[in-house]
Motif scaffolding. Structure first.
Motif, PDB file in Angstrom:
ATOM      1  N   VAL A  70     -12.616   0.151   2.601  1.00 47.05           N
ATOM      2  CA  VAL A  70     -11.649  -0.479   3.505  1.00 47.05           C
ATOM      3  C   VAL A  70     -10.522  -1.106   2.687  1.00 47.05           C
ATOM      4  O   VAL A  70     -10.773  -1.851   1.745  1.00 47.05           O
ATOM      5  CB  VAL A  70     -12.328  -1.557   4.372  1.00 47.05           C
ATOM      6  CG1 VAL A  70     -11.315  -2.245   5.278  1.00 47.05           C
ATOM      7  CG2 VAL A  70     -13.458  -0.941   5.198  1.00 47.05           C
ATOM      8  N   GLU A  71      -9.281  -0.796   3.077  1.00 44.74           N
ATOM      9  CA  GLU A  71      -8.112  -1.330   2.386  1.00 44.74           C
ATOM     10  C   GLU A  71      -7.124  -1.888   3.403  1.00 44.74           C
ATOM     11  O   GLU A  71      -7.165  -1.514   4.578  1.00 44.74           O
ATOM     12  CB  GLU A  71      -7.449  -0.243   1.538  1.00 44.74           C
ATOM     13  CG  GLU A  71      -8.353   0.309   0.441  1.00 44.74           C
ATOM     14  CD  GLU A  71      -7.650   1.333  -0.424  1.00 44.74           C
ATOM     15  OE1 GLU A  71      -6.665   1.934   0.048  1.00 44.74           O
ATOM     16  OE2 GLU A  71      -8.069   1.522  -1.576  1.00 44.74           O
ATOM     17  N   PRO A  72      -6.221  -2.768   2.975  1.00 44.47           N
ATOM     18  CA  PRO A  72      -5.207  -3.300   3.900  1.00 44.47           C
ATOM     19  C   PRO A  72      -4.382  -2.184   4.521  1.00 44.47           C
ATOM     20  O   PRO A  72      -4.087  -1.172   3.869  1.00 44.47           O
ATOM     21  CB  PRO A  72      -4.346  -4.198   2.995  1.00 44.47           C
ATOM     22  CG  PRO A  72      -5.262  -4.594   1.884  1.00 44.47           C
ATOM     23  CD  PRO A  72      -6.124  -3.389   1.635  1.00 44.47           C
ATOM     24  N   ILE A  73      -4.005  -2.376   5.767  1.00 46.63           N
ATOM     25  CA  ILE A  73      -3.242  -1.362   6.491  1.00 46.63           C
ATOM     26  C   ILE A  73      -2.068  -2.024   7.229  1.00 46.63           C
ATOM     27  O   ILE A  73      -2.008  -3.241   7.396  1.00 46.63           O
ATOM     28  CB  ILE A  73      -4.132  -0.605   7.509  1.00 46.63           C
ATOM     29  CG1 ILE A  73      -4.939  -1.597   8.393  1.00 46.63           C
ATOM     30  CG2 ILE A  73      -5.088   0.332   6.805  1.00 46.63           C
ATOM     31  CD1 ILE A  73      -4.234  -2.085   9.601  1.00 46.63           C
ATOM     32  N   ALA A  86       2.007   5.212   4.444  1.00 49.10           N
ATOM     33  CA  ALA A  86       3.342   4.641   4.653  1.00 49.10           C
ATOM     34  C   ALA A  86       4.283   5.024   3.521  1.00 49.10           C
ATOM     35  O   ALA A  86       5.451   5.370   3.751  1.00 49.10           O
ATOM     36  CB  ALA A  86       3.242   3.125   4.771  1.00 49.10           C
ATOM     37  N   THR A  87       3.767   4.995   2.292  1.00 46.20           N
ATOM     38  CA  THR A  87       4.587   5.357   1.136  1.00 46.20           C
ATOM     39  C   THR A  87       4.977   6.829   1.180  1.00 46.20           C
ATOM     40  O   THR A  87       6.131   7.187   0.924  1.00 46.20           O
ATOM     41  CB  THR A  87       3.823   5.064  -0.174  1.00 46.20           C
ATOM     42  OG1 THR A  87       3.487   3.665  -0.224  1.00 46.20           O
ATOM     43  CG2 THR A  87       4.666   5.418  -1.381  1.00 46.20           C
ATOM     44  N   ALA A  88       4.008   7.689   1.538  1.00 44.70           N
ATOM     45  CA  ALA A  88       4.270   9.128   1.599  1.00 44.70           C
ATOM     46  C   ALA A  88       5.311   9.467   2.662  1.00 44.70           C
ATOM     47  O   ALA A  88       6.124  10.379   2.486  1.00 44.70           O
ATOM     48  CB  ALA A  88       2.967   9.886   1.880  1.00 44.70           C
ATOM     49  N   LYS A  89       5.300   8.699   3.748  1.00 44.10           N
ATOM     50  CA  LYS A  89       6.245   8.947   4.853  1.00 44.10           C
ATOM     51  C   LYS A  89       7.548   8.172   4.701  1.00 44.10           C
ATOM     52  O   LYS A  89       8.450   8.302   5.525  1.00 44.10           O
ATOM     53  CB  LYS A  89       5.587   8.580   6.187  1.00 44.10           C
ATOM     54  CG  LYS A  89       4.385   9.449   6.543  1.00 44.10           C
ATOM     55  CD  LYS A  89       3.749   8.997   7.846  1.00 44.10           C
ATOM     56  CE  LYS A  89       2.536   9.840   8.206  1.00 44.10           C
ATOM     57  NZ  LYS A  89       1.882   9.370   9.468  1.00 44.10           N
ATOM     58  N   GLY A  90       7.632   7.355   3.650  1.00 45.96           N
ATOM     59  CA  GLY A  90       8.838   6.576   3.432  1.00 45.96           C
ATOM     60  C   GLY A  90       9.021   5.454   4.439  1.00 45.96           C
ATOM     61  O   GLY A  90      10.150   5.000   4.680  1.00 45.96           O
ATOM     62  N   LYS A  92       8.883   1.673   5.896  1.00 48.32           N
ATOM     63  CA  LYS A  92       9.028   0.321   5.387  1.00 48.32           C
ATOM     64  C   LYS A  92       8.694  -0.669   6.511  1.00 48.32           C
ATOM     65  O   LYS A  92       9.119  -0.484   7.652  1.00 48.32           O
ATOM     66  CB  LYS A  92      10.458   0.074   4.900  1.00 48.32           C
ATOM     67  CG  LYS A  92      10.901   0.990   3.764  1.00 48.32           C
ATOM     68  CD  LYS A  92      10.199   0.652   2.463  1.00 48.32           C
ATOM     69  CE  LYS A  92      10.714   1.502   1.312  1.00 48.32           C
ATOM     70  NZ  LYS A  92      10.055   1.187   0.030  1.00 48.32           N
ATOM     71  N   TYR A  93       7.918  -1.685   6.176  1.00 45.93           N
ATOM     72  CA  TYR A  93       7.532  -2.696   7.155  1.00 45.93           C
ATOM     73  C   TYR A  93       7.876  -4.084   6.631  1.00 45.93           C
ATOM     74  O   TYR A  93       7.740  -4.368   5.436  1.00 45.93           O
ATOM     75  CB  TYR A  93       6.029  -2.622   7.457  1.00 45.93           C
ATOM     76  CG  TYR A  93       5.604  -1.320   8.101  1.00 45.93           C
ATOM     77  CD1 TYR A  93       5.649  -1.144   9.470  1.00 45.93           C
ATOM     78  CD2 TYR A  93       5.155  -0.252   7.310  1.00 45.93           C
ATOM     79  CE1 TYR A  93       5.264   0.050  10.057  1.00 45.93           C
ATOM     80  CE2 TYR A  93       4.769   0.947   7.891  1.00 45.93           C
ATOM     81  CZ  TYR A  93       4.824   1.090   9.265  1.00 45.93           C
ATOM     82  OH  TYR A  93       4.441   2.276   9.835  1.00 45.93           O
ATOM     83  N   LYS A  94       8.343  -4.950   7.523  1.00 47.05           N
ATOM     84  CA  LYS A  94       8.672  -6.315   7.132  1.00 47.05           C
ATOM     85  C   LYS A  94       7.413  -7.155   6.946  1.00 47.05           C
ATOM     86  O   LYS A  94       7.376  -8.077   6.156  1.00 47.05           O
ATOM     87  CB  LYS A  94       9.585  -6.960   8.179  1.00 47.05           C
ATOM     88  CG  LYS A  94      10.980  -6.343   8.250  1.00 47.05           C
ATOM     89  CD  LYS A  94      11.865  -7.071   9.242  1.00 47.05           C
ATOM     90  CE  LYS A  94      13.272  -6.476   9.253  1.00 47.05           C
ATOM     91  NZ  LYS A  94      14.158  -7.188  10.207  1.00 47.05           N
ATOM     92  N   VAL A  95       6.360  -6.834   7.705  1.00 48.45           N
ATOM     93  CA  VAL A  95       5.092  -7.558   7.604  1.00 48.45           C
ATOM     94  C   VAL A  95       4.199  -6.862   6.582  1.00 48.45           C
ATOM     95  O   VAL A  95       4.028  -5.641   6.641  1.00 48.45           O
ATOM     96  CB  VAL A  95       4.384  -7.624   8.973  1.00 48.45           C
ATOM     97  CG1 VAL A  95       3.049  -8.343   8.856  1.00 48.45           C
ATOM     98  CG2 VAL A  95       5.281  -8.305   9.998  1.00 48.45           C
ATOM     99  N   PRO A  96       3.647  -7.585   5.618  1.00 46.18           N
ATOM    100  CA  PRO A  96       2.809  -6.952   4.591  1.00 46.18           C
ATOM    101  C   PRO A  96       1.524  -6.393   5.190  1.00 46.18           C
ATOM    102  O   PRO A  96       1.078  -6.836   6.267  1.00 46.18           O
ATOM    103  CB  PRO A  96       2.513  -8.104   3.627  1.00 46.18           C
ATOM    104  CG  PRO A  96       2.679  -9.343   4.441  1.00 46.18           C
ATOM    105  CD  PRO A  96       3.773  -9.048   5.418  1.00 46.18           C
ATOM    106  N   PRO A  97       0.886  -5.429   4.528  1.00 46.32           N
ATOM    107  CA  PRO A  97      -0.370  -4.859   5.035  1.00 46.32           C
ATOM    108  C   PRO A  97      -1.475  -5.903   5.031  1.00 46.32           C
ATOM    109  O   PRO A  97      -1.460  -6.845   4.239  1.00 46.32           O
ATOM    110  CB  PRO A  97      -0.668  -3.720   4.050  1.00 46.32           C
ATOM    111  CG  PRO A  97       0.020  -4.148   2.793  1.00 46.32           C
ATOM    112  CD  PRO A  97       1.268  -4.851   3.219  1.00 46.32           C
ATOM    113  N   LYS A 130      -6.336 -10.370   1.745  1.00 43.32           N
ATOM    114  CA  LYS A 130      -5.434 -10.013   2.839  1.00 43.32           C
ATOM    115  C   LYS A 130      -6.156  -9.871   4.176  1.00 43.32           C
ATOM    116  O   LYS A 130      -5.603  -9.311   5.124  1.00 43.32           O
ATOM    117  CB  LYS A 130      -4.690  -8.719   2.490  1.00 43.32           C
ATOM    118  CG  LYS A 130      -3.794  -8.873   1.262  1.00 43.32           C
ATOM    119  CD  LYS A 130      -3.024  -7.605   0.958  1.00 43.32           C
ATOM    120  CE  LYS A 130      -2.126  -7.799  -0.269  1.00 43.32           C
ATOM    121  NZ  LYS A 130      -1.345  -6.593  -0.585  1.00 43.32           N
ATOM    122  N   ILE A 131      -7.376 -10.385   4.242  1.00 46.28           N
ATOM    123  CA  ILE A 131      -8.109 -10.356   5.509  1.00 46.28           C
ATOM    124  C   ILE A 131      -7.522 -11.393   6.464  1.00 46.28           C
ATOM    125  O   ILE A 131      -7.369 -12.563   6.107  1.00 46.28           O
ATOM    126  CB  ILE A 131      -9.603 -10.655   5.286  1.00 46.28           C
ATOM    127  CG1 ILE A 131     -10.228  -9.605   4.373  1.00 46.28           C
ATOM    128  CG2 ILE A 131     -10.352 -10.697   6.605  1.00 46.28           C
ATOM    129  CD1 ILE A 131     -11.691  -9.855   4.053  1.00 46.28           C
TER     130      ILE A 131
END
Length: 305
Positions: A70-73, A86-90, A92-97, A130-131
């Motif tokens: 399990v990793e942050p999403i 997200a990186t592969a699709k380029g 960008k999100y303002k809220v961190p995973p 990051k939970i």
């Protein structure tokens, strides 16, 4: 073959984890603590392979049916998107995973079924700092009654995790590597060219993973631009032009890294402390989503004062 032979520079962690398997005292929960890029992820994989009695080769262990990683999403319109996706699709999100409640529910569902091939199940939660709060409370219940399973949390510091979660985990420290171990890891991973960049090694402070990441960021900056920004601007026009080039050619993540690079560079050059402080202020402004070009203009113009 002992899978831990792949883990360099972490003798204490290797000894603690190896002995727990040899003595058949694998704990219900572990907390791997240490800076990013020093081997916590690899250590978890090696430990799991040992627990599963080398059921799979290391490179395939993540596909084991009794392992859940399990990793942050990111959450986007009800969909869960991994950082890699997200990186592969380029995107960008303002809220961190983050690790959300839905992911913890997925862990509960995973553990509700008996192991398929191994004698126990294993769940790894990367970047456990990051939970989200609701997810952390749900995870606490899992740690209280894990059943026949082992849960591994990784994080840079126990201070970033709820004390109630920390108290239920067996603590495994990971340490930053010395220069000899750093060189060994970088050569082993095919990144020996980084050894020719002392500044990258200094900034990464004993973390080969961060050294690799930093080197990639350095490669994304043209040599011409890097040469310009490592010189003090000599007039207002040049300061404004430098700000324009940085904001136009570098994304925010690289700009933030460039601040680290410049702070270290100017500090080693013996420049005034105020310059390093101005760069820190620039970092804070960028993190608050201020207009990048304006941030860099103000930063470079202050250097002229």
């Amino acid at each position: 073959m002992n899978p831990f032979k792949q883990l360099i520079g972490q003798p204490q962690a290797v000894e603690l984890l190896t002995q727990s398997v040899i003595k058949n005292r694998v704990a219900p929960a572990y907390l791997f603590i240490g800076a990013p890029g020093i081997g916590k992820r690899l250590g978890a994989k090696c430990f799991i392979e040992l627990i599963f009695n080398n059921a799979n080769q290391y490179q395939n262990i993540v596909n084991h049916p009794d392992l859940l990683w399990v990793e942050p999403i990111y959450q986007d319109q009800g969909q869960l998107i991994t950082v890699t996706e997200a990186t592969a699709k380029g995107l960008k999100y303002k809220v961190p995973p983050a690790i959300c409640l839905e992911q913890i529910r997925g862990i509960i569902k995973f553990l509700s079924h008996p192991p398929l091939k191994a004698h126990r199940q294993v769940v790894v939660i990367s970047n456990a700092e990051k939970i989200l709060e609701g997810a952390a409370n749900a995870l606490l219940k899992v740690l209280e009654e894990p059943g026949k399973a082992t849960i591994i949390l990784t994080a840079p510091s126990p201070d970033l995790i709820l004390p109630t979660l920390v108290s239920r985990c067996h603590y495994i420290p990971f340490y930053r590597l010395n220069i000899t171990a750093m060189a060994q890891v970088l050569k082993q991973t095919g990144n020996q060219e980084i050894l020719q960049h002392p500044m990258i090694l200094n900034i990464s402070v004993g973390s080969p993973g961060e050294a690799i990441t930093y080197y990639k960021k350095l490669q994304s900056i043209s040599s011409e631009l890097l040469s310009e920004v490592t010189k003090m601007p000599y007039d207002n026009l040049q300061a404004l032009e430098m700000a324009k080039q940085i904001s136009r050619n570098l994304d925010i993540e690289v700009q933030l890294w460039l601040i680290d690079y410049l702070q270290h560079f100017y500090w080693r050059q013996g420049c005034k402390r105020i310059i390093v402080q101005n760069l820190e202020q620039a970092r804070n402004s960028l993190l608050c989503h201020a207009q990048p070009r304006l941030v860099w203009e103000c930063t470079f113009l202050k250097m002229l004062i």
